[in-house]
Each structure stands twice: as structure tokens, then as C-alpha cells.
Write a protein that holds these residues in place. Structure first.
Motif, PDB file in Angstrom:
ATOM      1  N   ILE A  50       0.842  -1.205   0.000  1.00  0.00           N
ATOM      2  CA  ILE A  50       0.000   0.000   0.000  1.00  0.00           C
ATOM      3  C   ILE A  50       0.873   1.250   0.000  1.00  0.00           C
ATOM      4  O   ILE A  50       0.631   2.199  -0.766  1.00  0.00           O
ATOM      5  CB  ILE A  50      -0.960  -0.019   1.201  1.00  0.00           C
ATOM      6  N   ARG A  51       1.882   1.289   0.840  1.00  0.00           N
ATOM      7  CA  ARG A  51       2.783   2.462   0.912  1.00  0.00           C
ATOM      8  C   ARG A  51       3.476   2.692  -0.442  1.00  0.00           C
ATOM      9  O   ARG A  51       3.636   3.828  -0.874  1.00  0.00           O
ATOM     10  CB  ARG A  51       3.823   2.268   2.005  1.00  0.00           C
ATOM     11  N   PHE A  52       3.888   1.606  -1.093  1.00  0.00           N
ATOM     12  CA  PHE A  52       4.549   1.726  -2.390  1.00  0.00           C
ATOM     13  C   PHE A  52       3.599   2.310  -3.438  1.00  0.00           C
ATOM     14  O   PHE A  52       3.941   3.248  -4.156  1.00  0.00           O
ATOM     15  CB  PHE A  52       5.075   0.356  -2.843  1.00  0.00           C
ATOM     16  N   VAL A  53       2.395   1.756  -3.511  1.00  0.00           N
ATOM     17  CA  VAL A  53       1.414   2.256  -4.488  1.00  0.00           C
ATOM     18  C   VAL A  53       1.054   3.711  -4.186  1.00  0.00           C
ATOM     19  O   VAL A  53       0.952   4.539  -5.098  1.00  0.00           O
ATOM     20  CB  VAL A  53       0.158   1.360  -4.517  1.00  0.00           C
ATOM     21  N   ASP A  54       0.882   4.036  -2.907  1.00  0.00           N
ATOM     22  CA  ASP A  54       0.574   5.425  -2.531  1.00  0.00           C
ATOM     23  C   ASP A  54       1.673   6.385  -2.975  1.00  0.00           C
ATOM     24  O   ASP A  54       1.389   7.501  -3.412  1.00  0.00           O
ATOM     25  CB  ASP A  54       0.358   5.546  -1.027  1.00  0.00           C
ATOM     26  N   LYS A  55       2.930   5.964  -2.878  1.00  0.00           N
ATOM     27  CA  LYS A  55       4.037   6.820  -3.336  1.00  0.00           C
ATOM     28  C   LYS A  55       3.977   7.034  -4.849  1.00  0.00           C
ATOM     29  O   LYS A  55       4.314   8.107  -5.339  1.00  0.00           O
ATOM     30  CB  LYS A  55       5.384   6.227  -2.939  1.00  0.00           C
ATOM     31  N   LEU A  56       3.527   6.004  -5.565  1.00  0.00           N
ATOM     32  CA  LEU A  56       3.441   6.116  -7.022  1.00  0.00           C
ATOM     33  C   LEU A  56       2.277   6.988  -7.483  1.00  0.00           C
ATOM     34  O   LEU A  56       2.428   7.803  -8.395  1.00  0.00           O
ATOM     35  CB  LEU A  56       3.289   4.729  -7.665  1.00  0.00           C
TER      36      LEU A  56
END
Length: 152
Positions: A50-56
Motif C-alpha cells: 500500500i505504501r509503495f502504491v501510494d508513493k506512485l
């Protein structure tokens, strides 16, 4: 405040994929959803994703709340609120802080002066002043904030 027997809300986020994932959670058996260890492990597994997708793509959050109340004469009144915020965590934090602030400012007030009397209340049961104060704080940094109209 008034009692409201009919209250529904809709929650949406971006990217759209998350909305489908939230919807799919309804298909999981309750026994799994109530299993604290399983849900803790699931959250530990999914948080980095989730954190990775949110950064993208960002962590946009939007909510719509429809409240329909009927007065003693049978007349219905519908109030709708829509709010969109660029960051889910900040939005949740602001909303939680807004409620806590309103309760805290009511502590120690003379009887009748507190906007939130002692007890547990649904937001719709609070005084109009308390609800307006809470919404004013929760509005901070939102890019959509609409209250009172009937959106279809």
C-alpha cells in the motif's frame, strides 16, 4: 441533535483498484475477519504494498455521507456531505482530532454550555453547533467540501 434511523455512507479512494479490493473483503468469511492474528498478519503483509502504491499514485480519499431524517410530522429531510482529501491518513487524523477537540472543549463546561454532553453519541445526534465545529476542522486541506445538497 436528532435521531436518524437511516444513515448511509460511501467511501472511495484512488487508485480505483483499492475500491475493488475493499469490496472483495466482503466475500471473506466473518470467522477470518474476526481472527485478530490473521488480520494482523494480513496488515503487516499488505502495508508495504500500500505504501509503495501510494508513493506512485498518491493516497486520495473521498467520502459521501447521506443522512435522511424524519421529523415528528413524517416530513423527510435529506442532507448530503461530500469531502475529498489528497491524503487518507491526514484526513482520518483531522476527523478524529476534530471530534476529540469538540469533546475536550465541552469538558468542564457548565450544564447546557457544552456542545457535546457526557455519553456516547452518533454525530447526527450532536447539536448543530458541535457538528459545524467538527466539520470546520475536518475540512482542512480538502479539495472537495460540499455540504447540504442532494447529490444524485
Amino acid at each position: 441533535g436528532q435521531k436518524s434511523p437511516n444513515c448511509s455512507s460511501r467511501f472511495g479512494t484512488a487508485p480505483l483498484f483499492w475500491n475493488y479490493l475493499f469490496g472483495a473483503m466482503k466475500a471473506l468469511p466473518r470467522s477470518l475477519l474476526y481472527n485478530r492474528d490473521a488480520m494482523q498478519n494480513f496488515s503487516l503483509f499488505s502495508e508495504p504494498i500500500i505504501r509503495f502504491v501510494d508513493k506512485l499514485v498518491g493516497a486520495t480519499n473521498a467520502m459521501r455521507v447521506d443522512v435522511t431524517a424524519t421529523n415528528g410530522g413524517g416530513k423527510k429531510k435529506k442532507v448530503t456531505m461530500r469531502i475529498a482529501h489528497p491524503d487518507l491518513e491526514q484526513c482520518v487524523g483531522l476527523a478524529t482530532a476534530a471530534f476529540a477537540l469538540e469533546v475536550a472543549t465541552s469538558v468542564g463546561c457548565k450544564e447546557g454550555a457544552a456542545t457535546v454532553p457526557p455519553g456516547v453519541w452518533f454525530p447526527v445526534e450532536l447539536s448543530e453547533e458541535a457538528r459545524e465545529n467538527i466539520l470546520r476542522v475536518a475540512e482542512e486541506d480538502s479539495f472537495v467540501y460540499e455540504l447540504g445538497r442532494d447529490f444524485q
